[in-house]
Write a protein that holds these residues in place. Structure first.
Motif, PDB file in Angstrom:
ATOM      1  N   LEU A 183     -32.031 -25.895  26.261  1.00  0.00           N
ATOM      2  CA  LEU A 183     -30.909 -27.104  26.205  1.00  0.00           C
ATOM      3  C   LEU A 183     -30.170 -27.034  25.177  1.00  0.00           C
ATOM      4  O   LEU A 183     -29.161 -27.714  25.519  1.00  0.00           O
ATOM      5  CB  LEU A 183     -31.719 -28.487  26.675  1.00  0.00           C
ATOM      6  N   ASP A 184     -30.331 -26.490  24.053  1.00  0.00           N
ATOM      7  CA  ASP A 184     -29.707 -26.789  22.753  1.00  0.00           C
ATOM      8  C   ASP A 184     -29.253 -25.641  22.048  1.00  0.00           C
ATOM      9  O   ASP A 184     -29.785 -24.610  22.396  1.00  0.00           O
ATOM     10  CB  ASP A 184     -30.623 -27.459  21.844  1.00  0.00           C
ATOM     11  N   THR A 185     -27.834 -25.550  21.773  1.00  0.00           N
ATOM     12  CA  THR A 185     -27.200 -24.730  21.220  1.00  0.00           C
ATOM     13  C   THR A 185     -26.082 -24.875  20.283  1.00  0.00           C
ATOM     14  O   THR A 185     -25.713 -26.270  20.037  1.00  0.00           O
ATOM     15  CB  THR A 185     -26.785 -23.594  22.406  1.00  0.00           C
ATOM     16  N   PHE A 186     -25.530 -23.896  19.824  1.00  0.00           N
ATOM     17  CA  PHE A 186     -24.192 -24.052  19.005  1.00  0.00           C
ATOM     18  C   PHE A 186     -23.081 -23.312  19.903  1.00  0.00           C
ATOM     19  O   PHE A 186     -23.245 -22.394  20.182  1.00  0.00           O
ATOM     20  CB  PHE A 186     -24.236 -23.435  17.734  1.00  0.00           C
ATOM     21  N   LEU A 187     -22.096 -24.065  20.131  1.00  0.00           N
ATOM     22  CA  LEU A 187     -20.833 -23.617  20.615  1.00  0.00           C
ATOM     23  C   LEU A 187     -19.855 -23.091  19.427  1.00  0.00           C
ATOM     24  O   LEU A 187     -19.413 -23.979  18.761  1.00  0.00           O
ATOM     25  CB  LEU A 187     -20.261 -24.317  21.939  1.00  0.00           C
ATOM     26  N   VAL A 188     -19.215 -22.140  19.382  1.00  0.00           N
ATOM     27  CA  VAL A 188     -18.168 -21.628  18.783  1.00  0.00           C
ATOM     28  C   VAL A 188     -16.914 -21.366  19.324  1.00  0.00           C
ATOM     29  O   VAL A 188     -16.996 -20.525  20.262  1.00  0.00           O
ATOM     30  CB  VAL A 188     -18.758 -20.599  17.737  1.00  0.00           C
ATOM     31  N   SER A 189     -15.699 -21.408  18.643  1.00  0.00           N
ATOM     32  CA  SER A 189     -14.439 -21.082  19.373  1.00  0.00           C
ATOM     33  C   SER A 189     -14.503 -19.586  19.506  1.00  0.00           C
ATOM     34  O   SER A 189     -14.963 -18.818  18.729  1.00  0.00           O
ATOM     35  CB  SER A 189     -13.227 -21.585  18.444  1.00  0.00           C
ATOM     36  N   HIS A 190     -14.004 -18.838  20.387  1.00  0.00           N
ATOM     37  CA  HIS A 190     -13.772 -17.585  20.631  1.00  0.00           C
ATOM     38  C   HIS A 190     -13.278 -16.957  19.431  1.00  0.00           C
ATOM     39  O   HIS A 190     -13.624 -15.719  19.025  1.00  0.00           O
ATOM     40  CB  HIS A 190     -12.958 -17.168  21.855  1.00  0.00           C
ATOM     41  N   HIS A 191     -12.125 -17.469  18.736  1.00  0.00           N
ATOM     42  CA  HIS A 191     -11.514 -16.783  17.732  1.00  0.00           C
ATOM     43  C   HIS A 191     -12.127 -17.013  16.433  1.00  0.00           C
ATOM     44  O   HIS A 191     -11.866 -16.644  15.169  1.00  0.00           O
ATOM     45  CB  HIS A 191     -10.046 -17.489  17.780  1.00  0.00           C
ATOM     46  N   GLY A 192     -13.325 -17.736  16.307  1.00  0.00           N
ATOM     47  CA  GLY A 192     -14.245 -17.737  15.287  1.00  0.00           C
ATOM     48  C   GLY A 192     -15.302 -17.045  15.358  1.00  0.00           C
ATOM     49  O   GLY A 192     -16.371 -17.143  14.328  1.00  0.00           O
ATOM     50  N   LEU A 193     -15.591 -16.103  16.191  1.00  0.00           N
ATOM     51  CA  LEU A 193     -16.935 -15.448  16.564  1.00  0.00           C
ATOM     52  C   LEU A 193     -17.057 -14.471  15.222  1.00  0.00           C
ATOM     53  O   LEU A 193     -18.337 -13.893  14.933  1.00  0.00           O
ATOM     54  CB  LEU A 193     -16.895 -14.752  17.900  1.00  0.00           C
ATOM     55  N   HIS A 194     -15.929 -14.085  14.749  1.00  0.00           N
ATOM     56  CA  HIS A 194     -16.443 -13.024  13.550  1.00  0.00           C
ATOM     57  C   HIS A 194     -16.839 -13.689  12.384  1.00  0.00           C
ATOM     58  O   HIS A 194     -17.260 -12.808  11.526  1.00  0.00           O
ATOM     59  CB  HIS A 194     -14.761 -12.423  13.147  1.00  0.00           C
ATOM     60  N   LEU A 195     -16.916 -14.932  12.449  1.00  0.00           N
ATOM     61  CA  LEU A 195     -17.578 -15.575  11.242  1.00  0.00           C
ATOM     62  C   LEU A 195     -19.060 -15.748  11.502  1.00  0.00           C
ATOM     63  O   LEU A 195     -20.130 -16.077  10.437  1.00  0.00           O
ATOM     64  CB  LEU A 195     -17.069 -17.112  11.124  1.00  0.00           C
ATOM     65  N   LEU A 196     -19.744 -15.491  12.781  1.00  0.00           N
ATOM     66  CA  LEU A 196     -21.009 -15.663  13.108  1.00  0.00           C
ATOM     67  C   LEU A 196     -21.721 -14.595  12.414  1.00  0.00           C
ATOM     68  O   LEU A 196     -21.676 -13.301  12.574  1.00  0.00           O
ATOM     69  CB  LEU A 196     -21.345 -15.489  14.715  1.00  0.00           C
ATOM     70  N   HIS A 197     -23.039 -15.304  11.674  1.00  0.00           N
ATOM     71  CA  HIS A 197     -23.995 -14.226  10.879  1.00  0.00           C
ATOM     72  C   HIS A 197     -25.170 -14.239  11.805  1.00  0.00           C
ATOM     73  O   HIS A 197     -25.769 -13.216  12.030  1.00  0.00           O
ATOM     74  CB  HIS A 197     -24.063 -14.794   9.516  1.00  0.00           C
ATOM     75  N   SER A 198     -25.599 -15.345  11.955  1.00  0.00           N
ATOM     76  CA  SER A 198     -26.857 -15.388  12.830  1.00  0.00           C
ATOM     77  C   SER A 198     -27.223 -16.712  13.478  1.00  0.00           C
ATOM     78  O   SER A 198     -26.766 -17.740  13.196  1.00  0.00           O
ATOM     79  CB  SER A 198     -28.242 -15.191  11.833  1.00  0.00           C
ATOM     80  N   THR A 199     -27.828 -16.931  14.752  1.00  0.00           N
ATOM     81  CA  THR A 199     -28.094 -18.129  15.445  1.00  0.00           C
ATOM     82  C   THR A 199     -29.645 -18.040  15.972  1.00  0.00           C
ATOM     83  O   THR A 199     -29.852 -17.035  16.306  1.00  0.00           O
ATOM     84  CB  THR A 199     -27.407 -18.218  16.609  1.00  0.00           C
ATOM     85  N   THR A 200     -30.680 -18.707  15.368  1.00  0.00           N
ATOM     86  CA  THR A 200     -31.859 -18.562  15.537  1.00  0.00           C
ATOM     87  C   THR A 200     -32.731 -20.064  15.994  1.00  0.00           C
ATOM     88  O   THR A 200     -31.945 -20.898  15.764  1.00  0.00           O
ATOM     89  CB  THR A 200     -32.845 -18.083  14.273  1.00  0.00           C
ATOM     90  N   ILE A 201     -33.468 -19.695  16.796  1.00  0.00           N
ATOM     91  CA  ILE A 201     -34.531 -21.052  17.293  1.00  0.00           C
ATOM     92  C   ILE A 201     -35.648 -21.035  16.436  1.00  0.00           C
ATOM     93  O   ILE A 201     -36.540 -19.966  16.708  1.00  0.00           O
ATOM     94  CB  ILE A 201     -34.475 -20.875  18.851  1.00  0.00           C
ATOM     95  N   LYS A 202     -35.856 -22.078  15.811  1.00  0.00           N
ATOM     96  CA  LYS A 202     -37.320 -22.407  15.253  1.00  0.00           C
ATOM     97  C   LYS A 202     -38.178 -23.177  16.055  1.00  0.00           C
ATOM     98  O   LYS A 202     -38.028 -23.485  17.295  1.00  0.00           O
ATOM     99  CB  LYS A 202     -36.840 -23.169  14.129  1.00  0.00           C
TER     100      LYS A 202
END
Length: 651
Positions: A183-202
């Motif tokens: 149910l939970d996540t981070f949404l990022v602008s499409h033109h900012g995807l190049h900044l993504l390093h990692s997304t993890t669920i703890k």
């Protein structure tokens, strides 16, 4: 507990949903580690509520924000490093999610600038049909489809799914339905995807939702320099003190040799003891956090197993492990609250640091976003900002490459100044420092001050004075016999304090405070304590600042009397107020030492002073990074106990 857990997990920017605070009675949700907080709470009850917390050193420059009276969303706009961004936190209801999200996104489209980073609890199954656990759990596919269409219309992308296209993980477990969902996540602008390093669920621990970690790589944000500072809580334990004292004794027994100068032996002892203290700190940290680390490891293993197999026995064990962790975290939180209450009870009515911290104006951040350079251009990147400060202070502390002729200085002093120190006073000033003087100086120095580059605080010297004192005196008394202070000991870190009501894009509108190593500051305190009683006989009565037994109000009374005399006598009068720009920083050393010699200070006293001013260097701390060290050839350091006295003697 939320702030403690966020810090433990290394969060810089925290998105919280379901804070459950009513708008008219909400706490600040701030701490020394998260001094900036923005909240959006429900005005009717304690349900709902979202918050965004910013870490102390996050390079975020605030622009504006929007809150929701219903406590469902929060928009925060600004600049992260050089990246224009909008931070969004959303907590959707468990009904009519798409209708609520459409309304929020419409408001966001009119407000947002730059890259949108949106965290939230969306109460929508983000998993495709069949991806849930159990697979037979079939949430409304129409709801998910309409939800994703809304995100697509705003060019918002599920960061976890982008980085885990074939992954399967969950952020929420429903005890009623015995099912997992994401149910939970981070949404990022499409033109900012190049900044993504990692997304993890703890793992799910004390909350009923799993924390989601998003890591971005911002190319314009410099990595902070790591510095060591003594954790004085280590000195409260008897066994630790015994270990450290033994290490001090062993070091000086093994290293005091005629081949190495005493100041060098003293300086090297800090390297050895720093290693010892780091070792003790690591051991205690492992002991304190070991139980929590083991519990988190067990929870992760059990949760992974339960997500895969759904065993009831695994769920029971997982619930027990979570309860144990929750009890431990609650116990630690209650202990911290008890310590805080004790601190307020014992110090709350005193005029001390606690009161000063409560009433002082808190700056939202220590980050310097931009600086105007000497050529008129504007620097935004931290390395460029650091270079601008470095260029300014390197020039300021190196005003003249050619010293003024000594005969000119001597002639000027002979013509303008005739007070000298009596012979017996000169001899008293030149006597070696004693243990009684050192003990008095250590007692008078305040604890809790920021240390210099070596990281040793005053608490270290106060705790081990009996062991360190004789070696300290040997090292610094030997400076009168042509020994020198190692150059590393004379390095200072300059921290920049913005002057109030000034343009903070200009370099001169920051006050440089020199963080000097505590042992050097302690030596300067010994010199200042001896010099202080002599100032009234050497300084004209009109100079009240920095002179013992004189106060600023003395000159205020003089001014009032002069105004009264001018009025009574009817004499035309001019009052002129002048302010010396960068007064401490512009003291010329050749003139200063010429003035001291003219006043009659002895050879040993002059040798001690010249040891402090032989080859000092400084590095400037900007946005958590340090500039390259540079030499200093003039000025007295703000932050040194001796500086005001030397300044007033030169003045």
């Amino acid at each position: 507990m939320a702030l403690t857990d966020a810090r433990r997990q290394g969060g810089d920017v925290i998105f919280l949903q379901e804070t459950h605070f009513r708008a008219d009675s909400a706490p600040t949700l701030s701490s020394p580690h998260y001094p900036s907080s923005y909240v959006s709470n429900y005005t009717v009850s304690k349900s709902r509520g979202v918050a965004i917390l910013l870490g102390r050193h996050v390079p975020f420059v605030y622009d504006s924000h929007v809150t929701d009276p219903g406590g469902r969303f929060l928009f925060l706009k600004g600049t992260l490093g050089l990246t224009r961004c909008t931070l969004v936190n959303i907590y959707l209801p468990n009904r009519n999610q798409c209708q609520s999200l459409r309304s929020i996104l419409n408001k966001l489209s009119r407000f947002s600038e730059g890259i949108v980073i949106c965290g939230g609890d969306f109460n929508v199954h983000l998993d495709a049909p069949g991806e849930g656990n159990p697979a037979s759990c079939k949430p409304d596919p129409s709801l998910r489809k309409r939800f994703l269409q809304l995100l697509h219309g705003q060019q918002l992308v599920d960061s976890w799914r982008v980085l885990h296209p074939a992954g399967r993980d969950f952020t929420f477990f429903s005890n009623a339905a015995r099912s997992y969902s994401r149910l939970d996540t981070f949404l990022v602008s499409h033109h900012g995807l190049h900044l993504l390093h990692s997304t993890t669920i703890k793992p799910i621990t004390w909350s009923d939702h799993a924390p989601v970690h998003l890591e971005l790589t911002l190319p314009t944000v410099s990595e902070r320099d790591r510095t060591w500072r003594l954790n004085e809580t280590l000195l409260k334990d008897t066994m630790n003190r015994t270990d450290i004292e033994t290490a001090i004794t062993d070091y000086f027994r093994d290293n005091l040799t005629p081949d190495v100068s005493l100041p060098m032996v003293w300086e090297a002892h800090k390297c050895v003891l720093r290693g010892k203290l780091i070792q003790i700190g690591a051991r205690l940290k492992k002991f304190r956090t070991g139980q929590i680390t083991d519990l988190l490891r067990n929870i992760y293993t059990l949760e992974t197993s339960h997500k895969t197999h759904g065993s009831l026995d695994t769920l029971k064990e997982l619930t027990l492990q979570r309860a144990t962790l929750n009890d431990l975290l609650t116990h630690n939180t209650l202990r911290s609250l008890q310590i805080t209450k004790l601190k307020y009870y014992t110090q709350g009515d005193r005029c001390g640091r606690l009161l000063a911290n409560a009433v002082r104006q808190r700056h939202m951040a220590t980050y310097i976003p931009k600086i105007r350079c000497a050529d008129g251009s504007v620097a935004h990147l931290t390395p460029d900002i650091s270079t601008a400060f470095l260029s300014y202070y390197r020039t300021l502390y190196n005003l003249s490459d050619t010293p003024p002729p000594s005969e000119v200085i001597d002639q000027y002093l002979r013509d303008s100044y005739n007070s000298t120190i009596p012979e017996e006073t000169k001899e008293a000033l030149d006597t070696p420092f004693t243990m009684e003087e050192l003990a008095s100086a250590v007692k008078s120095m305040k604890s809790g001050k920021s240390p210099g580059p070596d990281g040793f605080t005053m608490g270290y010297y106060k705790t081990f004075l009996s062991s360190l004192g004789p070696h300290f005196l040997q090292a610094f008394n030997s400076l009168a016999d042509h020994s020198t202070i190692p150059q590393s000991a004379l390095l200072a870190t300059i921290t920049l304090i913005p002057k109030p009501d000034k343009d903070h894009t200009l370099v001169p509108n920051y006050r440089p405070i020199s963080l000097i190593n505590t042992d050097v500051k302690l030596f300067a305190k010994l010199l200042a304590t001896r010099l202080n009683p002599l100032l009234p006989t050497l300084i004209h009565p009109d100079q009240s600042g920095f002179v013992t037994s004189r106060e600023a109000r003395d000159n205020t009374i003089r001014t009032i009397n002069l105004i009264h005399r001018a009025q009574v006598q009817g004499r035309p009068t001019i009052f002129l107020s002048v302010d010396a720009e960068k007064a401490f920083d512009r003291v010329d050393w050749h003139y200063l030492f010429g003035a001291l010699r003219h006043m009659g200070f002895g050879s040993k006293w002059m040798a001690w002073l010249q040891a402090l001013y032989s080859s000092p260097t400084a590095q400037i701390r900007v946005n958590g990074t340090h500039s390259t060290p540079f030499g200093i050839r003039n000025g007295t350091r703000q932050g040194c106990p001796l500086s005001p006295l030397l300044f007033v003697l030169a003045l």
